[in-house]
Design a protein around this motif. Structure first.
Motif, PDB file in Angstrom:
ATOM      1  N   SER A  14      -2.043   5.883  -8.230  1.00 12.43           N
ATOM      2  CA  SER A  14      -2.784   5.359  -9.382  1.00 12.43           C
ATOM      3  C   SER A  14      -2.478   6.171 -10.627  1.00 12.43           C
ATOM      4  N   ASP A  57      -2.997  -2.202  -9.666  1.00 13.04           N
ATOM      5  CA  ASP A  57      -3.436  -1.122  -8.785  1.00 13.04           C
ATOM      6  C   ASP A  57      -4.298  -1.703  -7.670  1.00 13.04           C
ATOM      7  N   GLU A  58      -3.718  -1.851  -6.525  1.00 12.88           N
ATOM      8  CA  GLU A  58      -4.415  -2.433  -5.369  1.00 12.88           C
ATOM      9  C   GLU A  58      -5.216  -3.664  -5.768  1.00 12.88           C
TER      10      GLU A  58
HETATM   11 MG   LIG Z   1      -5.535   4.729  -6.372  1.00 12.67          MG
END
Ligand SMILES: [Mg+2]
Ligand SMILES: Nc1ncnc2c1ncn2[C@@H]1O[C@H](COP(=O)(O)OP(=O)(O)OP(=O)(O)O)[C@@H](O)[C@H]1O
Lengths: 289, 309
Positions: free
Chosen positions: A84, A210-211
């Motif tokens: 991240s 991000d995810e």
């Molecule tokens: Mg992360």
């Protein structure tokens, strides 16, 4: 070719057929095995010796990587390895975390995005972001999509842009009758697709995710994966994911990070079948992480 | 290891035969405690409402018969209390509250936005914040003294509406700043990040998302603050507001009186009829307050509808 290389961020309007012709032309060049981008195409992002510190703690260590245009690049690795952090640095969203220090550079459009000459506001218009948790504005669906384009001075037909963006994000059919109702009344998966629509309404060159599926059920996840697959004809997607099947399914390239370092970056097929590094091997076979 | 084993065996044995035997939920007791708590809360609420109702009943009982157009359009008179009115006090209060709002709302919200959204978070800004919080607790008479020195004397504004309004603005600024800051603080950080990620500047983010999301809290703070300003007598007496006039201010530089001062002077009179007049004046004050709140609510609804994105 021209549209690709001159300025990847200001691509022509979504609905022009020009894009298609460009892509036809490219068939003559040597292609990557996985996506329709010629190997000769210069990388859209060049990360060089990038280290990122939270106070004294190095979260990203000396990462060097090239992101090819119009491909999906997945970043995998165990929790806390700095995925991240790396992703956020690509559109300077790290600026909002106190105590962050960056060394090294990321070249975008031949400019270092960390240089004082780069305006982070302009940068984020070209490099969009979708967050892990859906974060729609507490406003109507329409306003959520239109606002980003409006503040960036979109000159075209706003209604049309909202519609195309929602269609590209595969949520149009579900919301077309309630565009002016609150976005908070949508389900989590719908909210996430709305956030994707909001990001692509700016027609960014690069989309950082991000995810994006971590809060979603398998059906919504599958829709977003299809969506990512479609998006790469226009955008460069960089995707952080914990789901190795997802990385294998959707990405053209995969980067494996471990303890802040980039261990390996390769064609997804190669990385998942014949990784050159032992730690990658261990991680993808589930021996740790 | 040993102990864990025995415990889990016991557990399994017991639960095999009858899982309920493992628990003593004491539901009746828990429900009873819940009920007591609910009754307690209802009582406390009841007390508050009852006190308010008694107050309102007394005021309306004493004052309602004096409410008439005459009461609103006549000047006060000591000699003929029956035909007295609150015209000068009502106008004075409306002038005061308008100018106070014009001065204190932009300054207060601006300061809060600056402190919360733009200012670097360092020792100095924390120091400023603590001091603003302290200022909110300073007795209003102290602001009267300050107003007298700063506005009436030093700035040469005299005992004017403007001097009174500026004094009241000083008095309520801390309240507005603190309430607005609190409201801004309550806006989730993800909203700001979402806007920044779309290439918004800080101003655009604040203007389009943070302030609208915080607006209900900000407006509540403003209403509380202006309600305080409208009810203050002490600082106005301090700066020399008049207690008995038969004219209305024509502009911000005129002398004035205000409803709380009128109420105070009437309450001070021995003749019981003045008590009734005071009650009637209180009703007028409440009406002004309620219409102010209505305006605020309408403003909020309007602001939410107008913007296309
Ligand atoms: Mg992360
Ligand atoms: N705001 C922060 N302040 C201080 N340290 C942080 C902060 N955010 C992350 N870190 C640290 O930086 C390292 C990398 O964090 P990062 O969030 O990039 O990991 P990640 O790979 O995204 O993990 P996950 O898969 O769990 O999301 C971790 O050791 C973490 O503790």
């Amino acid at each position: 070719m021209v549209g690709l290389i001159t300025d990847p961020t200001r691509r022509q309007n979504v609905n022009t057929a020009k894009e298609e012709t460009n892509r036809e032309d490219m068939n003559t060049a040597e292609m990557h095995a996985c996506c329709d981008t010629p190997k000769s195409a210069p990388p859209i992002l060049t990360v060089q010796n990038l280290s990122i510190y939270y106070g004294q703690h190095p979260a990203v260590k000396n990462v060097t990587m090239n992101i090819p245009p119009q491909c999906v690049t997945a970043i995998i690795g165990p929790s806390g390895c700095g995925k991240s952090t790396l992703l956020r640095s690509m559109n300077r969203m790290n600026d909002f975390i106190p105590g962050v220090r960056v060394e090294g550079s990321i070249q975008f459009n031949n400019k270092n995005i960390f240089s004082s000459k780069t305006d982070p506001v302009a940068l984020r218009r070209s490099i969009g972001m979708v967050f892990q948790k859906p974060n729609p504005f507490p406003k109507s669906i329409y306003k959520n999509v239109a606002w980003g384009a409006a503040i960036n001075g979109y000159k075209g037909d706003m209604n049309h842009l909202v519609e195309t963006s929602l269609k590209q994000a595969a949520i149009w059919d579900e919301v077309k009758d309630k565009l002016h109702q609150s976005a908070l009344a949508l389900s989590g998966g719908q909210q996430q697709r709305l956030c994707i629509a909001r990001a692509i309404a700016l027609q960014p060159g690069i989309l950082l995710m991000d995810e994006p599926c971590s809060a979603l059920d398998p059906i919504a996840t599958a829709r977003i994966e299809d969506l990512i697959d479609e998006l790469k004809s226009r955008y460069t997607v960089i995707l952080v994911t914990h789901n190795m099947q997802q990385a294998a399914r959707t990405s053209d390239f995969t980067a494996f990070m471990y303890m802040g370092e980039l261990i390996e970056l390769d064609d997804t097929n190669i990385l998942f079948t014949k990784p050159s590094n032992q730690r990658t091997q261990d991680y993808i076979t589930g021996r740790f992480g | 290891m040993m102990r864990e084993n025995t415990i889990s065996t016991e557990y399994r044995d017991a639960s095999d035969s009858n899982p309920d035997a493992m628990y003593n939920p004491r539901l009746d007791r828990r429900r009873f405690i819940g009920k007591i708590f609910a009754v307690f809360c209802a009582c406390v609420t009841g007390i508050g409402v009852a006190v308010l109702a008694a107050l309102l009943y007394r005021i309306f009982d004493e004052g309602w018969i004096y409410i008439s157009t005459n009461f609103l359009t006549k000047f006060p008179s000591m000699l003929m209390p029956e035909t007295s009115g609150v015209k000068s006090a009502l106008y004075g209060t409306l002038w005061l509250v308008s100018i106070t709002a014009i001065v204190s709302i932009p300054v207060g919200i601006g300061a809060a936005i600056y402190l919360e959204e733009f200012a670097p978070k360092n020792r100095l800004s924390r120091f400023i914040h603590t001091n603003i919080a302290n200022l909110a607790g300073v007795p209003s008479i102290v602001y009267g003294i300050l107003g007298l020195a700063m506005f009436v004397r030093w700035s040469n504004l005299g005992r004017s509406v403007l001097a009174g309004s500026l004094t009241l603005s000083l008095l309520i600024l801390p309240v507005i700043i603190i309430a607005s800051r609190e409201a801004l603080l309550g806006v989730p950080k993800t909203i700001r990040l979402a806007a920044f990620a779309l290439g918004a500047t800080r101003w655009q983010t604040v203007r389009a998302h943070v302030v609208p999301a915080a607006l209900p809290g900000i407006i509540t703070g403003i209403i509380l603050a202006l309600s305080r300003a409208i009810g203050e007598a002490a600082p106005l007496v301090m700066i020399g507001a008049l207690s008995y006039v038969a004219f209305v201010p024509d502009g911000p530089m005129d002398e004035f009186m205000a409803l709380p001062i009128q109420i105070y002077t009437w309450c001070d009179q021995p003749d019981p009829i003045f008590q009734h007049l005071a009650a009637a004046a209180i009703i007028v004050l409440l009406a002004v307050l309620l219409s102010m709140n209505a305006v605020a609510v309408a403003l909020r609804a309007w602001q939410q509808r107008k913007s296309p994105w």
